[in-house]
Design a protein around this motif. Sequence first.
Motif, PDB file in Angstrom:
ATOM      1  N   ALA A  86       0.871  -1.185   0.000  1.00  0.00           N
ATOM      2  CA  ALA A  86       0.000   0.000   0.000  1.00  0.00           C
ATOM      3  C   ALA A  86       0.904   1.230   0.000  1.00  0.00           C
ATOM      4  O   ALA A  86       1.500   1.576   1.011  1.00  0.00           O
TER       5      ALA A  86
ATOM      6  N   LYS B 159       0.434   4.580  -0.908  1.00  0.00           N
ATOM      7  CA  LYS B 159      -0.044   5.972  -0.873  1.00  0.00           C
ATOM      8  C   LYS B 159       0.925   6.870  -0.102  1.00  0.00           C
ATOM      9  O   LYS B 159       1.473   6.448   0.911  1.00  0.00           O
TER      10      LYS B 159
ATOM     11  N   ASN C 140      -4.603   4.663  -3.092  1.00  0.00           N
ATOM     12  CA  ASN C 140      -5.906   5.109  -2.591  1.00  0.00           C
ATOM     13  C   ASN C 140      -6.465   6.330  -3.289  1.00  0.00           C
ATOM     14  O   ASN C 140      -7.663   6.553  -3.259  1.00  0.00           O
TER      15      ASN C 140
ATOM     16  N   ILE D 107      -7.447   0.886  -4.047  1.00  0.00           N
ATOM     17  CA  ILE D 107      -7.970   0.417  -2.753  1.00  0.00           C
ATOM     18  C   ILE D 107      -8.686   1.511  -1.960  1.00  0.00           C
ATOM     19  O   ILE D 107      -9.036   1.295  -0.801  1.00  0.00           O
TER      20      ILE D 107
ATOM     21  N   MET E  31     -13.315  -7.449   0.469  1.00  0.00           N
ATOM     22  CA  MET E  31     -12.283  -6.647   1.135  1.00  0.00           C
ATOM     23  C   MET E  31     -12.901  -5.942   2.331  1.00  0.00           C
ATOM     24  O   MET E  31     -14.094  -5.606   2.307  1.00  0.00           O
TER      25      MET E  31
ATOM     26  N   ILE F  92     -11.820  -3.103   5.831  1.00  0.00           N
ATOM     27  CA  ILE F  92     -10.912  -2.358   6.716  1.00  0.00           C
ATOM     28  C   ILE F  92     -11.562  -2.367   8.089  1.00  0.00           C
ATOM     29  O   ILE F  92     -12.500  -1.618   8.323  1.00  0.00           O
TER      30      ILE F  92
ATOM     31  N   MET G  60      -3.569  -5.148   7.609  1.00  0.00           N
ATOM     32  CA  MET G  60      -2.674  -4.025   7.372  1.00  0.00           C
ATOM     33  C   MET G  60      -1.483  -4.189   8.339  1.00  0.00           C
ATOM     34  O   MET G  60      -1.376  -5.201   9.010  1.00  0.00           O
ATOM     35  N   SER G  61      -0.595  -3.197   8.379  1.00  0.00           N
ATOM     36  CA  SER G  61       0.623  -3.369   9.175  1.00  0.00           C
ATOM     37  C   SER G  61       0.335  -3.769  10.622  1.00  0.00           C
ATOM     38  O   SER G  61       1.028  -4.605  11.194  1.00  0.00           O
TER      39      SER G  61
ATOM     40  N   ARG H   8      -2.692  -5.987   2.744  1.00  0.00           N
ATOM     41  CA  ARG H   8      -2.343  -4.677   2.183  1.00  0.00           C
ATOM     42  C   ARG H   8      -1.463  -3.944   3.197  1.00  0.00           C
ATOM     43  O   ARG H   8      -1.947  -3.458   4.211  1.00  0.00           O
ATOM     44  N   ILE H   9      -0.158  -3.893   2.905  1.00  0.00           N
ATOM     45  CA  ILE H   9       0.787  -3.401   3.903  1.00  0.00           C
ATOM     46  C   ILE H   9       1.498  -2.143   3.415  1.00  0.00           C
ATOM     47  O   ILE H   9       2.095  -2.139   2.336  1.00  0.00           O
ATOM     48  N   GLY H  10       1.413  -1.076   4.209  1.00  0.00           N
ATOM     49  CA  GLY H  10       2.080   0.175   3.862  1.00  0.00           C
ATOM     50  C   GLY H  10       3.233   0.483   4.807  1.00  0.00           C
ATOM     51  O   GLY H  10       4.406   0.301   4.476  1.00  0.00           O
ATOM     52  N   THR H  11       2.883   0.958   5.979  1.00  0.00           N
ATOM     53  CA  THR H  11       3.868   1.441   6.952  1.00  0.00           C
ATOM     54  C   THR H  11       4.996   0.450   7.229  1.00  0.00           C
ATOM     55  O   THR H  11       6.162   0.851   7.323  1.00  0.00           O
TER      56      THR H  11
ATOM     57  N   ARG I  99       3.937   7.292   7.005  1.00  0.00           N
ATOM     58  CA  ARG I  99       3.486   7.986   5.801  1.00  0.00           C
ATOM     59  C   ARG I  99       3.782   9.477   5.821  1.00  0.00           C
ATOM     60  O   ARG I  99       3.887  10.091   6.857  1.00  0.00           O
TER      61      ARG I  99
HETATM   62  C1  LIG Z   1      -3.109   2.727   3.884  1.00  0.00           C
HETATM   63  C2  LIG Z   1      -3.906   1.498   3.669  1.00  0.00           C
HETATM   64  C3  LIG Z   1      -3.389   0.230   3.981  1.00  0.00           C
HETATM   65  C4  LIG Z   1      -2.042   0.009   4.626  1.00  0.00           C
HETATM   66  O1  LIG Z   1      -2.000   0.526   5.920  1.00  0.00           O
HETATM   67  P1  LIG Z   1      -0.710   0.380   6.847  1.00  0.00           P
HETATM   68  O2  LIG Z   1      -1.263   0.509   8.217  1.00  0.00           O
HETATM   69  O3  LIG Z   1       0.202   1.486   6.489  1.00  0.00           O
HETATM   70  O4  LIG Z   1      -0.122  -0.949   6.591  1.00  0.00           O
HETATM   71  C5  LIG Z   1      -4.188  -0.868   3.681  1.00  0.00           C
HETATM   72  N1  LIG Z   1      -5.417  -0.744   3.144  1.00  0.00           N
HETATM   73  C6  LIG Z   1      -5.940   0.454   2.845  1.00  0.00           C
HETATM   74  C7  LIG Z   1      -7.305   0.525   2.258  1.00  0.00           C
HETATM   75  C8  LIG Z   1      -5.206   1.609   3.115  1.00  0.00           C
HETATM   76  O5  LIG Z   1      -5.746   2.793   2.825  1.00  0.00           O
END
Ligand SMILES: *Cc1c(COP(=O)(O)O)cnc(C)c1O
Length: 246
Positions: free
Chosen positions: A38, A40, A61, A83, A165, A167, A205-206, A221-224, A230
Amino acid sequence: MEPNTTTIASGLQKVKARISEIADKAGRQPEAITLLAASKTNPVECLREAFVAGQTIFGENYLQEALGKIPALADLPIEWHFIGPIQSNKTKRIAENFAWVHSIDRKKIAGRLSKDRPESLPPLQVCVQVNVSGEDSKSGVAPDEAADLAAYIVELPRLKLRGVMAIPELTQATALQRSQFRMLKETYDRLKQAGYDLDTISMGMSEDLDIAIEEGATMVRIGTAIFGPRRYAIPEELAIRQGKPE
Ligand SMILES: *Cc1c(COP(=O)(O)O)cnc(C)c1O
């Protein structure tokens, strides 16, 4: 800002190791869990570093932000996933630029994405977003409305329904998180029982990766944990954080 190559490569390595370890413990195959980065707010240099370190699936996103990055990385065989929340005036460019959309939560958007999907591309791979926390602020259909939306989507010629999906609520209460992931898995199972050909449960997520995998996630879905904290400098992100959908 300059990317920190070592950090991104090692973040990615750590996330993969964690996925393997949790999957092993849960009696699941690590290969059954796809890692989506992820990305963004992270600049293209960071995505390029992640690609060099082996990552090919990226999730964005915010359409405006993504439309800047996708052409800049056109030399790489990246699979782009959308996403974020979708406004109906954005469907055309989403349908033209992404391989997947995880965040379909109404028929109008599904219909437009199908109509807007160019014939030159394969069908758009999509998931139904389910609101598993019941929070008003969250996108997604209620779990008992997912079947109705799924029935609509499978009739659309240019979409391919892949799964669901969610959140879940951002909370320290792991039992609550677990019950919300379980709700998504149950929604998926009901759709499968109803005869839909699905293979994707997009959750985790993270912060909640472990529970998501234990509860059956097939795509996380992994960002941080890959890119680090971010950067909130872009106006789209600020708008979203104030509750305005893209
Ligand atoms: C930002 C985001 C993620 C990832 O989040 P992290 O906590 O940074 O891993 C996953 N899914 C969606 C829909 C997001 O907006």
